[in-house]
Design a protein around this motif. Structure first.
Motif, mmCIF file in Angstrom:
data_model
loop_
_atom_site.group_PDB
_atom_site.id
_atom_site.type_symbol
_atom_site.label_atom_id
_atom_site.label_comp_id
_atom_site.label_asym_id
_atom_site.label_seq_id
_atom_site.Cartn_x
_atom_site.Cartn_y
_atom_site.Cartn_z
ATOM 1 N N PRO A 462 0.702 -1.182 -0.229
ATOM 2 C CA PRO A 462 -0.136 -0.074 0.080
ATOM 3 C C PRO A 462 0.766 1.223 -0.030
ATOM 4 C CG PRO A 462 0.210 -0.883 2.103
ATOM 5 C CD PRO A 462 0.953 -1.926 1.281
ATOM 6 N N PHE A 463 0.339 2.302 -0.661
ATOM 7 C CA PHE A 463 0.894 3.938 -0.658
ATOM 8 C C PHE A 463 -0.242 4.589 -0.212
ATOM 9 C CE2 PHE A 463 3.431 0.960 -3.247
ATOM 10 C CZ PHE A 463 4.779 1.303 -2.973
ATOM 11 N N MET A 464 0.355 5.732 0.271
ATOM 12 C CA MET A 464 -0.627 6.800 0.709
ATOM 13 C C MET A 464 -0.103 8.137 0.050
ATOM 14 S SD MET A 464 -1.265 8.235 4.762
ATOM 15 C CE MET A 464 0.585 8.723 4.887
ATOM 16 N N LEU A 465 -1.160 9.014 -0.410
ATOM 17 C CA LEU A 465 -0.945 10.174 -1.039
ATOM 18 C C LEU A 465 -1.439 11.318 -0.056
ATOM 19 C CD1 LEU A 465 -0.462 12.419 -3.120
ATOM 20 C CD2 LEU A 465 -2.881 11.964 -4.127
ATOM 21 N N GLU A 466 -0.627 11.897 0.673
ATOM 22 C CA GLU A 466 -0.990 12.735 1.790
ATOM 23 C C GLU A 466 -1.564 14.000 1.118
ATOM 24 O OE1 GLU A 466 2.143 13.706 4.419
ATOM 25 O OE2 GLU A 466 3.277 11.867 3.948
ATOM 26 N N ARG A 467 -2.974 14.306 1.859
ATOM 27 C CA ARG A 467 -3.590 15.574 1.356
ATOM 28 C C ARG A 467 -2.889 16.826 1.159
ATOM 29 N NH1 ARG A 467 -8.569 15.876 -0.971
ATOM 30 N NH2 ARG A 467 -9.076 14.076 0.347
ATOM 31 N N SER A 468 -1.787 17.107 1.893
ATOM 32 C CA SER A 468 -1.152 18.315 1.911
ATOM 33 C C SER A 468 -0.380 18.119 0.285
ATOM 34 C CB SER A 468 -0.126 18.420 2.850
ATOM 35 O OG SER A 468 0.772 17.304 2.895
ATOM 36 N N TYR A 490 16.618 0.441 12.110
ATOM 37 C CA TYR A 490 15.904 -0.179 10.806
ATOM 38 C C TYR A 490 14.448 -0.289 10.649
ATOM 39 C CZ TYR A 490 20.630 -1.693 9.669
ATOM 40 O OH TYR A 490 21.820 -1.912 9.468
ATOM 41 N N ALA A 491 13.864 0.058 9.623
ATOM 42 C CA ALA A 491 12.259 -0.104 9.495
ATOM 43 C C ALA A 491 12.057 -0.867 8.139
ATOM 44 C CB ALA A 491 11.790 1.238 9.407
ATOM 45 N N ASP A 492 11.013 -1.298 8.226
ATOM 46 C CA ASP A 492 10.303 -2.152 7.063
ATOM 47 C C ASP A 492 9.301 -1.318 6.496
ATOM 48 O OD1 ASP A 492 12.164 -4.435 7.206
ATOM 49 O OD2 ASP A 492 11.199 -4.721 9.037
ATOM 50 N N TYR A 493 8.887 -1.368 4.996
ATOM 51 C CA TYR A 493 7.989 -0.800 4.373
ATOM 52 C C TYR A 493 6.584 -1.615 4.818
ATOM 53 C CZ TYR A 493 10.719 2.060 1.581
ATOM 54 O OH TYR A 493 11.752 3.085 1.185
ATOM 55 N N LEU A 494 5.745 -1.013 4.986
ATOM 56 C CA LEU A 494 4.417 -1.679 5.597
ATOM 57 C C LEU A 494 3.727 -2.472 4.532
ATOM 58 C CD1 LEU A 494 1.642 -1.780 7.279
ATOM 59 C CD2 LEU A 494 0.667 0.318 6.136
ATOM 60 N N LEU A 495 3.705 -3.723 4.799
ATOM 61 C CA LEU A 495 3.145 -4.784 3.902
ATOM 62 C C LEU A 495 3.920 -4.796 2.558
ATOM 63 C CD1 LEU A 495 -0.535 -4.641 4.696
ATOM 64 C CD2 LEU A 495 1.021 -5.953 5.772
ATOM 65 N N ALA A 496 5.114 -4.632 2.509
ATOM 66 C CA ALA A 496 5.911 -4.459 1.513
ATOM 67 C C ALA A 496 5.834 -5.712 0.599
ATOM 68 C CB ALA A 496 7.319 -4.075 1.595
ATOM 69 N N GLY A 497 5.442 -5.725 -0.797
ATOM 70 C CA GLY A 497 5.706 -7.036 -1.461
ATOM 71 C C GLY A 497 3.960 -7.732 -1.481
ATOM 72 N N SER A 498 3.268 -7.158 -0.556
ATOM 73 C CA SER A 498 2.061 -7.966 -0.628
ATOM 74 C C SER A 498 1.080 -7.250 -1.834
ATOM 75 C CB SER A 498 1.188 -7.590 0.724
ATOM 76 O OG SER A 498 1.834 -8.348 1.572
ATOM 77 N N LEU A 499 0.501 -8.353 -2.457
ATOM 78 C CA LEU A 499 -0.498 -7.733 -3.693
ATOM 79 C C LEU A 499 -2.038 -7.344 -2.628
ATOM 80 C CD1 LEU A 499 -1.384 -9.194 -6.981
ATOM 81 C CD2 LEU A 499 -2.775 -7.609 -5.825
ATOM 82 N N ILE A 500 -2.015 -5.951 -2.480
ATOM 83 C CA ILE A 500 -3.161 -5.645 -1.851
ATOM 84 C C ILE A 500 -4.398 -5.258 -2.869
ATOM 85 C CG2 ILE A 500 -4.089 -3.581 -0.664
ATOM 86 C CD1 ILE A 500 -1.700 -4.927 0.652
ATOM 87 N N THR A 501 -5.463 -6.142 -2.697
ATOM 88 C CA THR A 501 -6.586 -6.133 -3.708
ATOM 89 C C THR A 501 -7.672 -5.171 -3.144
ATOM 90 O OG1 THR A 501 -7.464 -7.959 -2.366
ATOM 91 C CG2 THR A 501 -6.134 -8.592 -4.255
ATOM 92 N N SER A 502 -7.727 -4.890 -1.817
ATOM 93 C CA SER A 502 -9.026 -4.091 -1.211
ATOM 94 C C SER A 502 -8.451 -3.143 0.060
ATOM 95 C CB SER A 502 -10.325 -4.867 -1.148
ATOM 96 O OG SER A 502 -11.214 -3.988 -0.617
ATOM 97 N N ILE A 503 -8.970 -2.159 0.151
ATOM 98 C CA ILE A 503 -8.621 -1.347 1.388
ATOM 99 C C ILE A 503 -9.962 -0.789 1.984
ATOM 100 C CG2 ILE A 503 -7.354 0.726 2.120
ATOM 101 C CD1 ILE A 503 -5.482 0.545 -0.269
#
Length: 669
Positions: A462-468, A490-503
């Protein structure tokens, strides 16, 4: 006093209708009758690959699913074993359940879980005494139904399609219709004890029970939807709208199914007889805000209009600007998005069309809205067709319509201002670190969170477009970084590599992510914590392939449309109240009985309300913040011990510290 009594009766009614937090429910079809097995006064019916039981004496019907003891979904075969008094239910993945008439279920997963060279598919089963002989892709499995165990396996080096018995001999039929036989007293594990034969008994399926009871079973109504197709879900107006959704090239019957107050409504189906065109693959729908029973649906071959479930009109290139994907075929006029804006105007997306992309429908008139930015697909000798899969339409809190291109050729998403027809294209996919986002497919889904940020789903997560950032020319997308908290930076990207089908975003601001083949995730409102990860292995989720997720925020019920049907989970987040008062803040169950082990739920709260559980003398027992308008308590103190019998106070306050209200919970141990 009369008002108090009415309020109490209302609360009792609501409590009785509320499902327990954390509970699951399946909404399966039992429509297409496939097999019937008699078991004394009971009939077991395999219908739409689901199972139900009918008692011919008291006329009761009991439907089985994962929430009622079954271990899996999609049953291919059932057979009653009289000596063992059990039904054998064989799933498509070779898992097996043994079902008794009292509802007890025993799972035998040996074939399903064991690594076996060859095809594990169970093609049929035959009963001989207390044993069930399973015809498998690798040979035969002998199942002792009475003792619930696998007795023997015969690796015959060919796929067995059917088994028969005559005297003391067993016969196995292959895919090529060759037949092999052996004497039951021989060592059947040794392939050398099997000989090919040209004389054998009938392998025909015994249809006695089916033929005897089919007319009676046809009169039964086990409930549920007609189809298990739920690729597209929409919850609004206190009802769940559904249709087949995207089918990845498959052809499925067109179906619109509505769930309201526990009852299913099936929209008219004999549409092809009225239009002259095939009625298949409805991918999306929306309702008229001026009439919630007025529905438009986009399909593979055009646009359909319904009122109160009845077919009204069909629109294609003959009577509207809608075009065929190659400019010729009337069976492929791809209407992949339909959405009413806040003014009641219907907007239509026409994918892979020679000259069209966006069409407006208002006051009975269609108007083309040319958008060169959406004409980027070159295919089949036609240049600059509309993009491959313009879909996933939704309206944000500001009234703008958003949609995506769920197509590998040009992954993108769009912001469309319906008041002036302006379109903003987001196809420059770069994260906040300047890393170009490489996708293997399109933008699969889109949603707005409670902070008015836009989320998109992709095969990279998943990716987010911030309102600003929305007014920037080429804004970067935020790829949320979750710290590992292991002593490193260290940090990991949220659900990196998962095929997101619905939010879907719940009333507490938490995000529900459906995935392809990895189940569903619940992520905290601040995006930093994974609160749940549901799979078929650890929950009653029907399938790890999630196609659509929507939420009834009034009740907290989260619906999952999967490739195996529809199920739901009762979450702990509901719609918030603008203020808390003694009339809307209450707890259930109340009183809490000695045998109750679930969560105690407090509802009617404001957003992010502060909640404290206090003893009768004012001691702090538990505390926390609401999820939307809901707070749950496990009935334990801060040390994890079950509290004593008594009356406990629920003290609330708004997020800014303003005084809330108090309700009471009686606990009886």
């Amino acid at each position: 006093m009369k008002k108090v009594i009415i309020l109490l009766l209302s609360l009792i009614s609501i409590q009785l209708s509320m499902a327990q937090i954390g509970s699951w429910r399946n909404y399966l079809s039992y429509h297409d009758i496939q097999q019937i097995q008699a078991a004394g006064n009971d009939l077991f019916v395999l219908a739409s690959n689901g199972l139900y039981q009918y008692n011919r004496q008291d006329h009761s019907i009991y439907t089985y699913d994962k929430t009622k003891g079954l271990s899996d979904v999609y049953i291919n075969h059932i057979k009653w074993c009289q000596q063992a008094k059990r039904l054998i239910a064989v799933y498509s993945n070779s898992n097996i359940d043994l079902v008794e008439t009292n509802g007890n279920v025993t799972n035998i997963s040996d074939i399903y879980t064991k690594s076996i060279t060859g095809d594990k598919t169970i093609n049929s089963l035959t009963i001989n005494g207390q044993y069930a002989y399973l015809a498998c892709g690798f040979g035969i499995v002998k199942l002792d139904v009475k003792n619930t165990e696998i007795s023997e396996s015969y690796m015959l080096n060919f796929s067995v399609t059917a088994i028969a018995f005559e005297g003391n001999n067993i016969y196995a039929k292959s895919k090529s219709n060759a037949v092999w036989t052996a004497h039951l007293s021989n060592n059947l594990i040794d392939p050398n004890n099997w000989q090919q034969t040209t004389t054998y008994p009938s392998f025909a399926e015994d249809l006695t029970d089916y033929n005897t009871y089919i007319e009676e079973v046809k009169t039964l109504n086990p409930g549920g939807p007609k189809y298990n197709y739920f690729g597209f879900l929409k919850f609004a107006n206190n009802q769940l709208y559904s249709c087949g959704g995207e089918t990845n090239g498959q052809t499925i019957p067109a179906c619109i199914q509505i769930l309201r107050n526990g009852e299913w409504q099936q929209y008219e189906e004999g549409v092809s007889e009225k239009t002259g065109y095939s009625y298949v693959n409805i991918t999306c729908l929306d309702y008229d805000p001026n009439d919630v029973n007025h529905v438009f649906a986009g399909a593979r071959n055009g646009l359909y209009e319904f009122r109160n479930g009845a077919f009204v009109n069909f629109y294609n290139s003959n009577n509207s600007p809608i075009e065929a994907y190659n400019g010729k075929s009337l069976n492929y006029q791809l209407v992949t998005g339909v959405k009413f804006d806040n003014n009641g105007t219907l907007w239509i997306l026409n994918s892979q069309a020679p000259t069209q992309s966006v069409i407006k429908y208002a006051n009975g008139t269609f108007t083309s809205v040319p958008k060169s930015e959406l004409m980027k697909l070159s295919d089949g000798g036609i240049n600059n067709k509309s993009n491959g899969n313009l879909s996933q339409m939704m309206t944000d809190s500001q009234g703008a319509v958003w949609f995506t291109n769920n197509h590998w050729a040009l992954p993108a998403f769009y912001q469309f201002n319906t008041s002036n027809n302006s379109l903003k294209v987001y196809d420059h996919l770069v994260n906040q670190d300047g890393v170009v986002i490489e996708l293997q497919g399109g933008i699969t889904c889109i949603a707005e969170d409670l902070d008015h940020h836009i989320w998109i789903g992709t095969n990279a997560g998943p990716f987010m477009l911030e309102r600003s950032k929305m007014d920037e020319t080429n804004p970067s997308l935020t790829q949320v970084k979750v710290p590992r908290n292991d002593g490193t930076n260290y940090a990991d990207y949220l659900l990196a590599g998962s095929l997101i089908t619905s939010i879907a975003v719940d009333a507490g601001g938490r995000k529900w992510f459906g995935t392809r083949d990895n189940g569903a995730y619940l992520i905290s409102a601040d995006n930093m914590t994974q609160l749940q990860h549901f799979t078929v292995e650890n929950s009653n989720l029907l399938s790890n392939n999630i196609m659509s997720v929507v939420i009834n925020n009034e009740s907290g019920e989260v619906f999952f449309g999967t490739d195996q049907g529809l199920c739901s989970y009762m979450s702990d987040a509901t719609t918030t109240y603008s203020e808390m008062s003694k009339d809307n803040v209450w707890a259930y169950p109340n009183p809490v009985s000695p045998d109750y082990t679930g969560l105690i739920t407090i509802v009617g709260l404001t957003y992010n309300a502060d909640v404290k559980i206090l003893s009768s003398n004012g001691a702090l027992i538990a505390e926390g913040r609401s999820n939307g308008g809901t707070f749950t308590w496990d009935g334990c103190d801060q040390s994890g011990n079950r509290v004593a019998s008594g009356v406990y106070m629920v003290a609330t306050a708004t997020a800014d510290g303003s005084k809330g209200t108090v309700c009471k919970i009686a606990i009886v141990n």
